[in-house]
Design a protein around this motif. Structure first.
Motif, PDB file in Angstrom:
ATOM      1  N   LEU A 162       2.415   3.418   5.157  1.00 13.47           N
ATOM      2  CA  LEU A 162       0.920   3.881   4.952  1.00 13.47           C
ATOM      3  C   LEU A 162       0.346   5.562   4.102  1.00 13.47           C
ATOM      4  CD1 LEU A 162      -2.377   3.370   5.870  1.00 13.47           C
ATOM      5  CD2 LEU A 162      -1.399   4.520   7.615  1.00 13.47           C
ATOM      6  N   GLY A 163      -0.943   5.377   3.247  1.00 16.29           N
ATOM      7  CA  GLY A 163      -0.593   6.241   2.578  1.00 16.29           C
ATOM      8  C   GLY A 163      -1.803   6.555   2.507  1.00 16.29           C
ATOM      9  N   ILE A 164      -2.790   8.024   2.526  1.00 21.44           N
ATOM     10  CA  ILE A 164      -3.825   7.654   2.876  1.00 21.44           C
ATOM     11  C   ILE A 164      -4.698   9.158   1.956  1.00 21.44           C
ATOM     12  CG2 ILE A 164      -5.692   9.280   4.643  1.00 21.44           C
ATOM     13  CD1 ILE A 164      -3.820   8.219   6.932  1.00 21.44           C
ATOM     14  N   CYS A 165      -5.500   8.274   1.605  1.00 23.70           N
ATOM     15  CA  CYS A 165      -6.417   9.576   0.360  1.00 23.70           C
ATOM     16  C   CYS A 165      -4.948   9.713  -0.988  1.00 23.70           C
ATOM     17  CB  CYS A 165      -6.699   9.987   1.067  1.00 23.70           C
ATOM     18  SG  CYS A 165      -7.638  11.496  -0.126  1.00 23.70           S
ATOM     19  N   ASN A 166      -4.689  11.137  -0.536  1.00 25.36           N
ATOM     20  CA  ASN A 166      -3.867  11.351  -0.994  1.00 25.36           C
ATOM     21  C   ASN A 166      -2.259  10.830  -1.409  1.00 25.36           C
ATOM     22  OD1 ASN A 166      -1.646  14.230  -1.786  1.00 25.36           O
ATOM     23  ND2 ASN A 166      -2.867  13.855  -3.379  1.00 25.36           N
ATOM     24  N   GLY A 167      -2.079  10.166  -0.336  1.00 24.34           N
ATOM     25  CA  GLY A 167      -0.703   9.358   0.400  1.00 24.34           C
ATOM     26  C   GLY A 167      -0.677   8.014  -0.207  1.00 24.34           C
ATOM     27  N   SER A 176      -8.554  -7.980   3.319  1.00 21.69           N
ATOM     28  CA  SER A 176      -7.150  -9.658   4.189  1.00 21.69           C
ATOM     29  C   SER A 176      -6.609  -9.255   4.883  1.00 21.69           C
ATOM     30  CB  SER A 176      -6.041  -9.400   2.913  1.00 21.69           C
ATOM     31  OG  SER A 176      -5.063  -9.373   3.476  1.00 21.69           O
ATOM     32  N   THR A 177      -5.892  -9.807   6.752  1.00 14.01           N
ATOM     33  CA  THR A 177      -5.355  -9.368   7.765  1.00 14.01           C
ATOM     34  C   THR A 177      -3.878  -8.934   7.279  1.00 14.01           C
ATOM     35  OG1 THR A 177      -5.567 -11.255   8.630  1.00 14.01           O
ATOM     36  CG2 THR A 177      -7.161  -9.341   8.922  1.00 14.01           C
ATOM     37  N   ARG A 178      -3.560  -9.993   6.389  1.00 13.87           N
ATOM     38  CA  ARG A 178      -2.231  -9.858   5.912  1.00 13.87           C
ATOM     39  C   ARG A 178      -1.337  -8.552   5.196  1.00 13.87           C
ATOM     40  NH1 ARG A 178       1.602 -10.810   1.930  1.00 13.87           N
ATOM     41  NH2 ARG A 178       0.043  -9.460   0.456  1.00 13.87           N
ATOM     42  N   SER A 179      -2.045  -7.254   5.974  1.00 10.46           N
ATOM     43  CA  SER A 179      -0.995  -6.026   5.518  1.00 10.46           C
ATOM     44  C   SER A 179      -0.930  -5.677   7.263  1.00 10.46           C
ATOM     45  CB  SER A 179      -2.178  -5.007   4.625  1.00 10.46           C
ATOM     46  OG  SER A 179      -2.836  -4.744   5.887  1.00 10.46           O
ATOM     47  N   VAL A 180       0.314  -4.629   7.345  1.00 11.54           N
ATOM     48  CA  VAL A 180       0.963  -3.638   8.567  1.00 11.54           C
ATOM     49  C   VAL A 180      -0.982  -3.079   8.842  1.00 11.54           C
ATOM     50  CG1 VAL A 180       2.864  -3.887   7.965  1.00 11.54           C
ATOM     51  CG2 VAL A 180       1.823  -2.081   7.300  1.00 11.54           C
ATOM     52  N   LEU A 181      -2.071  -2.465   8.275  1.00  8.43           N
ATOM     53  CA  LEU A 181      -3.023  -1.486   8.650  1.00  8.43           C
ATOM     54  C   LEU A 181      -4.286  -2.577   8.983  1.00  8.43           C
ATOM     55  CD1 LEU A 181      -3.825   1.078   8.679  1.00  8.43           C
ATOM     56  CD2 LEU A 181      -5.108   0.618   6.508  1.00  8.43           C
ATOM     57  N   THR A 182      -4.276  -3.132   8.694  1.00  8.25           N
ATOM     58  CA  THR A 182      -5.181  -4.736   8.984  1.00  8.25           C
ATOM     59  C   THR A 182      -5.361  -5.775   9.720  1.00  8.25           C
ATOM     60  OG1 THR A 182      -4.847  -5.814   6.552  1.00  8.25           O
ATOM     61  CG2 THR A 182      -7.323  -3.997   6.636  1.00  8.25           C
ATOM     62  N   ARG A 183      -3.708  -6.313  10.179  1.00  7.90           N
ATOM     63  CA  ARG A 183      -3.439  -6.882  10.861  1.00  7.90           C
ATOM     64  C   ARG A 183      -4.024  -7.158  12.419  1.00  7.90           C
ATOM     65  NH1 ARG A 183       2.962  -5.302  11.438  1.00  7.90           N
ATOM     66  NH2 ARG A 183       2.865  -3.010  12.488  1.00  7.90           N
ATOM     67  N   ALA A 184      -4.366  -6.240  12.998  1.00  3.54           N
ATOM     68  CA  ALA A 184      -5.051  -6.187  14.426  1.00  3.54           C
ATOM     69  C   ALA A 184      -6.588  -6.616  13.981  1.00  3.54           C
ATOM     70  CB  ALA A 184      -4.814  -4.970  14.852  1.00  3.54           C
ATOM     71  N   ALA A 185      -7.128  -6.522  12.782  1.00  3.73           N
ATOM     72  CA  ALA A 185      -8.666  -7.112  12.200  1.00  3.73           C
ATOM     73  C   ALA A 185      -9.418  -8.614  11.935  1.00  3.73           C
ATOM     74  CB  ALA A 185      -9.082  -5.556  11.497  1.00  3.73           C
ATOM     75  N   LEU A 186     -10.072  -8.265  12.033  1.00  4.85           N
ATOM     76  CA  LEU A 186     -10.414  -9.658  11.096  1.00  4.85           C
ATOM     77  C   LEU A 186     -11.275  -9.736   9.918  1.00  4.85           C
ATOM     78  CD1 LEU A 186     -12.767 -10.673  14.067  1.00  4.85           C
ATOM     79  CD2 LEU A 186     -10.231 -11.428  13.729  1.00  4.85           C
ATOM     80  N   VAL A 187     -10.496 -10.466   8.767  1.00  4.88           N
ATOM     81  CA  VAL A 187     -11.687 -10.702   7.937  1.00  4.88           C
ATOM     82  C   VAL A 187     -13.228 -10.460   7.844  1.00  4.88           C
ATOM     83  CG1 VAL A 187     -11.922 -12.358   5.633  1.00  4.88           C
ATOM     84  CG2 VAL A 187      -9.390 -12.462   6.716  1.00  4.88           C
ATOM     85  N   ASN A 219       3.767  -4.802   3.240  1.00  9.51           N
ATOM     86  CA  ASN A 219       4.195  -3.296   4.059  1.00  9.51           C
ATOM     87  C   ASN A 219       3.571  -2.423   3.865  1.00  9.51           C
ATOM     88  OD1 ASN A 219       5.932  -4.021   1.831  1.00  9.51           O
ATOM     89  ND2 ASN A 219       7.367  -2.646   3.597  1.00  9.51           N
ATOM     90  N   VAL A 220       3.805  -2.417   2.601  1.00  7.25           N
ATOM     91  CA  VAL A 220       2.566  -1.030   1.445  1.00  7.25           C
ATOM     92  C   VAL A 220       1.523  -0.808   1.874  1.00  7.25           C
ATOM     93  CG1 VAL A 220       3.434   0.900   0.167  1.00  7.25           C
ATOM     94  CG2 VAL A 220       4.950  -0.488   1.335  1.00  7.25           C
ATOM     95  N   VAL A 221       1.072   0.355   2.494  1.00  7.53           N
ATOM     96  CA  VAL A 221      -0.736  -0.315   2.208  1.00  7.53           C
ATOM     97  C   VAL A 221      -1.790   1.371   1.907  1.00  7.53           C
ATOM     98  CG1 VAL A 221      -2.442  -0.346   3.599  1.00  7.53           C
ATOM     99  CG2 VAL A 221      -0.993  -1.819   3.852  1.00  7.53           C
ATOM    100  N   GLY A 222      -2.276   1.838   0.723  1.00  7.39           N
ATOM    101  CA  GLY A 222      -2.961   2.621   0.196  1.00  7.39           C
ATOM    102  C   GLY A 222      -4.101   2.927   1.007  1.00  7.39           C
ATOM    103  N   LEU A 223      -5.056   3.271   1.187  1.00  2.00           N
ATOM    104  CA  LEU A 223      -5.961   3.322   1.335  1.00  2.00           C
ATOM    105  C   LEU A 223      -6.854   5.126   1.004  1.00  2.00           C
ATOM    106  CD1 LEU A 223      -7.568   2.809   4.416  1.00  2.00           C
ATOM    107  CD2 LEU A 223      -5.520   4.207   4.392  1.00  2.00           C
ATOM    108  N   MET A 224      -8.279   5.489   0.656  1.00  2.00           N
ATOM    109  CA  MET A 224      -8.620   6.439   0.259  1.00  2.00           C
ATOM    110  C   MET A 224      -9.639   6.915   1.449  1.00  2.00           C
ATOM    111  SD  MET A 224      -7.925   6.828  -2.628  1.00  2.00           S
ATOM    112  CE  MET A 224      -8.778   8.892  -2.684  1.00  2.00           C
TER     113      MET A 224
END
Lengths: 225, 83
Positions: free
Chosen positions: A83-88, A121-132, A187-192
């Protein structure tokens, strides 16, 4: 997932927020300096926000040459969640682990405010517990969060369901309102936006829980708010 | 031999340029009319030890592509300059 490495580059400044958030969910989170060459002891890796290597040249550009990036490539190839957050996120795009690039915000404004995100999308490791379609209020804190890529890359992002989160009200000029993307494998997610700063309603929002619980491989008790 | 090199990094055409656009919007207020298509970029100078000018340019192009520019959004042009 119980053991998460939070990578510390010279100039990272959100590593303690990330550790605190992950530990509040029961994970064991460790600060790992960017000179580390082995990440195999961990179940997940977080690249936190900040200004890696001073963000000289371009945000994230110099971090690509940190020793830990080779280990990160192996970790990703083996399917480990990253998971890359902002600068990540900026580091992951500069390293070529995620497509596209992050440009200066439209209007050259530093933005520090809550934003409403829509789960795409809920196909990612970050959003898999959320709902579209689920709306999440998560703060942003960036100058270069204006996601951009060429048309063919954008077509692929859509085709392979790699757009993970969109802004409801685009604050920075991002192409297609993109707030976060994944690689093709998910398996790799980046978000600001900063989910680690949305862990408590007392501090404005607890909507980061559904994302970080998902990252840790758990169903969130609070999904849906 | 030692060759002086200049690398210009500019945003690729079609990529939005918030810095260029902001500069352009500010120009009328400063009394500069009729200035259009402002693009902002970066300029690098360095010296390369190499046997020939072409070899020096090859090193510069590699460096420009790998580090000085992000090929996703930027173009880099390399040229020898008088040291």
């Amino acid at each position: 997932m119980t053991s998460v490495a939070v990578i510390v580059f010279p100039g990272s400044n959100c590593e303690y927020d990330a550790v605190t958030a992950l530990e509040s969910l029961g994970a064991r989170a460790s600060l790992v300096f960017h000179t580390a060459e082995d990440l195999s002891a961990y179940d997940g890796v977080v690249l936190p926000g900040g200004f890696a290597h001073g963000d000289y040249l371009r945000p994230g550009a110099l971090a690509r040459f940190s020793p830990v990036m080779g280990a990160l490539e192996r970790f990703v190839a083996e399917g480990g969640p990253v998971l890359g957050i902002c600068n990540g996120f900026q580091v992951l795009t500069e390293a070529g682990m995620l497509p596209g690039a992050l440009q200066k915000n439209r209007g050259l404004t530093f933005l520090c405010q809550p934003e409403t995100l829509i789960v795409a999308s809920t196909r990612s490791v970050l959003t898999r517990a959320a709902l579209v379609g689920q709306e999440l209020v998560i703060p942003i804190n960036h100058f270069s969060g204006n996601y951009t890529c060429d048309e063919s890359t954008h077509r692929e992002l859509v085709e392979y369901d790699q757009i993970v989160l969109r802004y409801r009200d685009n604050p920075n000029g991002s192409l297609d309102d993109i707030a976060g993307i994944s690689n093709r494998a998910g398996n790799v997610v980046g978000l600001m936006p900063h989910p680690e700063r949305a862990m408590s309603t007392l501090l404005g929002s607890a909507d980061g829980l559904v994302l970080l619980n998902g990252f840790l491989g758990r169903q969130s008790a609070l999904s849906g708010r | 031999m030692n060759y002086a090199v200049r690398v210009d990094v500019t945003l690729r055409s079609g990529i939005s340029d918030p810095a260029g656009a902001t500069i352009e919007r500010a120009l009328p207020a400063l009394g500069f009319g009729g200035v259009h298509r402002v693009r902002a970029g970066k300029l690098f100078f360095f010296e390369v030890d190499a046997p020939t000018p072409d070899a020096a340019l090859d090193v510069a192009r590699g460096l420009a592509e790998r580090l000085l520019s992000n090929p996703v959004i930027e173009d880099a042009t390399c040229a020898l300059v008088e040291g």
